[in-house]
Design an enzyme around this catalytic site. Structure first.
Site, PDB file in Angstrom:
ATOM      1  N   LYS A 200      85.770 -50.606  25.038  1.00 58.84           N
ATOM      2  CA  LYS A 200      86.748 -49.301  24.718  1.00 58.84           C
ATOM      3  C   LYS A 200      88.012 -49.778  24.334  1.00 58.84           C
ATOM      4  O   LYS A 200      88.854 -49.610  25.277  1.00 58.84           O
ATOM      5  CB  LYS A 200      86.494 -48.285  25.788  1.00 58.84           C
ATOM      6  CG  LYS A 200      86.760 -46.817  25.156  1.00 58.84           C
ATOM      7  CD  LYS A 200      85.525 -46.333  24.304  1.00 58.84           C
ATOM      8  CE  LYS A 200      85.958 -45.002  24.058  1.00 58.84           C
ATOM      9  NZ  LYS A 200      84.871 -44.450  22.805  1.00 58.84           N
ATOM     10  N   SER A 406      81.152 -42.727  19.726  1.00 58.47           N
ATOM     11  CA  SER A 406      81.851 -42.074  20.854  1.00 58.47           C
ATOM     12  C   SER A 406      81.450 -40.626  21.032  1.00 58.47           C
ATOM     13  O   SER A 406      80.474 -40.081  21.108  1.00 58.47           O
ATOM     14  CB  SER A 406      83.443 -42.180  20.739  1.00 58.47           C
ATOM     15  OG  SER A 406      83.860 -42.250  21.858  1.00 58.47           O
TER      16      SER A 406
END
Length: 618
Positions: A200, A406
């Protein structure tokens, strides 16, 4: 007496102000009415204005989008500066309509004003070009120069022309970010990061001075997939070996030197274009192909905006008694509340899904997603509405555009099926939040914060103070819980065990070509196949596709109609001439033309940092 006179004066003043306002409103309305009447008059009886055997001039402007932004339409009407947009579905439907229209003989590509598109979107347009050519029709393209996006579409042409002083600018794909850790240290800004997922990477620019090895690995993997797709497609369209494309780029200096610095000749010798022509020579070629217009000034033609404005409403008008597949567009950052068309809102998008669920004529729902993520709470609200729609007996199919990652992937897992093109960016199953504090920065210039509160969290979000340890622990726990919920949602929606999801999660971004093998998506295909699959799941033999959109205000409806009519007027009355398309490229390329990457959705952009709702982004 003086008081009475003052009162009378104030009354007269108010009266004249009211008269002024009424006068302005009256004349504004009168002006709008006149515009509508003039445009309607000019367009009346023009259904068959362009002659048989005409060229359809396709000139997309700005960024290719899934849904036009209503605020953009209003900005255009009022003359404010804003970026242009072209709706993907309008392009594809218009091309398909032209393929079946006997009055359209050829398609002319004017790509100079195309500024942004994901490779998946370009591929869908390319498939429409192939269907057009399968009808026995011809595509020709001309450009002063082509950038990477423009050239992908131009490569579909039967005849591809380049100006003798132009060039084909290809550069490959890449992701390059600015990193701020050293600068933040100098400014004594503490940037506190809370995240789960080693891949991330949206916050890495604030945490590091360079790209991490994990982020480098992830980015290189999906960039390689996308670049392979680009070079393979272009090479096949131009009947070239795939290696020719990379050689053209990597040995540009040597190749260009061999042509004496003549970029146009290099493109011709490399097989990227068919001929070098000036604008007048291209105009003569088009006259040879379709004949002269009635004024004998140029070739027989119709602008795509004019054509689609006349044809698409007929094609999309549903039969009142037919079953329907409802299409909902979810594009942009995922945020809370009501968001305007062209964006994703927890309330607004969820409401559209409810409308589809409660409409008896809508038998299946297709959610078209183009988003890099956003609020976890908003994503869950939208996902829940899709889940309820499935429980109500209506199939739900997700069609991914260039990116659905996401938070957008969180939404997608509620579908019966997930469709994407191999070049779609998806995954990024991870979560983060961030909070900068400036106490050290302020202290360096002699400013400090102090005070009292009633609890351990009083003033915790005051950025002029050090990060509250209790808040830090709470945020990390929330992030970890959010990540586990994400894993659980994917596990349930994709029928995978949590351990298997964890292995492909960690915030890693995947190209759909890889994601399909990992179980993150079901099938390859664009919007058309996804719609057909939704209809099949609903056991529909005949159906209409209807777009489910937010209702516009009266002002927005008026602005939208006028914007469309004026656009038709401009493109129809001032027919696009070969000597007017593709204006001078200039002596030097600007930053847009030489950017190192083919724009791929919103990947690489950090949308926002939200502590209250938690934000996904990559």
């Amino acid at each position: 007496m003086r008081t009475v006179l003052k009162s009378i004066g104030r009354g007269i003043n108010r009266f004249w102000k009211g008269v002024t306002v009424l006068r302005q409103v009256f004349f504004n309305l009168l002006f709008i009415a006149l515009v509508v009447l003039v445009v309607a008059f000019l367009l009346s009886g023009t259904e068959d204005r362009f002659p048989p055997g005409s060229a359809l001039v396709l000139a997309p402007q700005g960024k290719i989008v899934e849904q036009s932004t209503e605020t953009l339409l209003i900005d255009r009407f009022y003359g404010t500066t804003t970026g242009a947009e072209t709706v993907l579905r309008d392009l594809i439907d218009g091309i398909d309509a032209a393929g079946n229209d006997p009055k359209i003989k050829i398609l002319v590509l004017d790509l100079e004003k195309l500024e942004g598109a994901g490779i998946s979107q370009l591929q869908e347009i390319g498939e429409a070009f192939k269907r057009f050519k399968a009808k026995g029709k011809t595509i020709v393209a001309f450009g002063d120069s082509y950038d990477q996006r423009q050239y992908y579409l131009a490569a579909h042409a039967d005849r591809l022309y380049l100006h003798p002083m132009g060039q084909v600018w290809l550069s490959g794909l890449g992701i390059y970010r600015h990193y701020f850790k050293r600068a933040l240290d100098k400014l004594q800004v503490d940037f506190h990061v809370f995240r789960v997922g080693i891949y991330k990477s949206a916050l890495e620019p604030f945490m590091r001075n360079d790209m991490s090895a994990d982020d480098r690995e992830s980015n290189q993997a999906w960039l390689t997939v996308l670049w392979k797709a680009y070079t393979t497609d272009v090479a096949a369209l131009r009947n070239l070996p795939v290696e020719r494309i990379d050689d053209y780029i990597n040995n540009l200096d040597v190749n260009l030197a061999a042509e004496g610095g003549d970029a146009a000749r290099l493109a011709l010798r490399s097989g990227l274009v068919d001929e070098l022509k000036t604008r007048d020579e291209f105009r003569d070629e088009l006259i040879r192909l379709v004949g002269q217009d009635e004024n004998e000034e140029s070739y027989k033609q119709v602008a795509f905006e004019t054509y689609s404005a006349r044809m698409l409403p007929k094609l999309r008008h549903p039969e009142t008694e037919s079953s329907r597949v409802g299409l909902i567009v979810a594009e942009g950052i995922i945020a809370g509340g009501n968001q305007p068309a062209g964006r994703i809102g927890a309330e607004s998008t969820a409401d559209l899904i409810r409308q589809a669920r409660e409409d008896e004529k809508v038998k299946a729902v297709v959610l078209r997603i183009d988003s890099g993520g956003g609020s976890a709470v908003a994503a869950e609200i939208i996902r829940r509405e899709l889940e309820l729609t499935r429980k109500a007996g209506k199939p739900v199919v997700v069609s991914m555009s260039s990116i659905a990652a996401s938070g957008a992937y969180w939404i997608s897992v509620a579908a019966d099926e997930i469709w994407a093109l191999p070049t779609t960016i998806t995954g990024s199953i991870g979560i983060f939040a961030a909070l900068p504090t400036f106490d050290k920065t302020l202290k360096a210039i002699g400013i400090s914060a102090d005070g009292v509160g009633t609890t351990r969290l009083s003033g915790a979000f005051d950025l002029s103070r050090p990060l509250n340890p209790l808040l830090a622990d709470a945020l990390q726990l929330r992030i970890e819980r959010g990540y586990q919920r994400f894993i659980d949602r994917v596990s349930q929606g994709r029928n995978m065990v949590p351990e298997a999801v964890e292995k492909i999660a960690q915030g890693r971004v995947w190209a759909a070509e890889t994601a399909k093998g990992l179980g993150l998506i079901d099938k390859f295909g664009g919007l058309g196949p996804a719609v057909e699959s939704a209809a099949k799941l609903a056991k529909l033999n005949q159906y209409d596709l209807v777009v489910i959109e937010q209702p516009l205000t009266a002002k927005e409806r008026l602005v939208k109609r006028l914007s469309r009519l004026i656009g038709i007027l401009v493109s129809g009355v001032g027919s696009l001439r070969a000597d007017k398309i593709l204006p001078s490229f200039g002596s030097a390329l600007n930053n847009r033309e030489i950017e190192a990457t083919l724009q791929i959705g919103d990947t690489g952009r950090t949308y926002a940092l939200c502590l209250e709702c938690m934000v996904f982004s990559d």
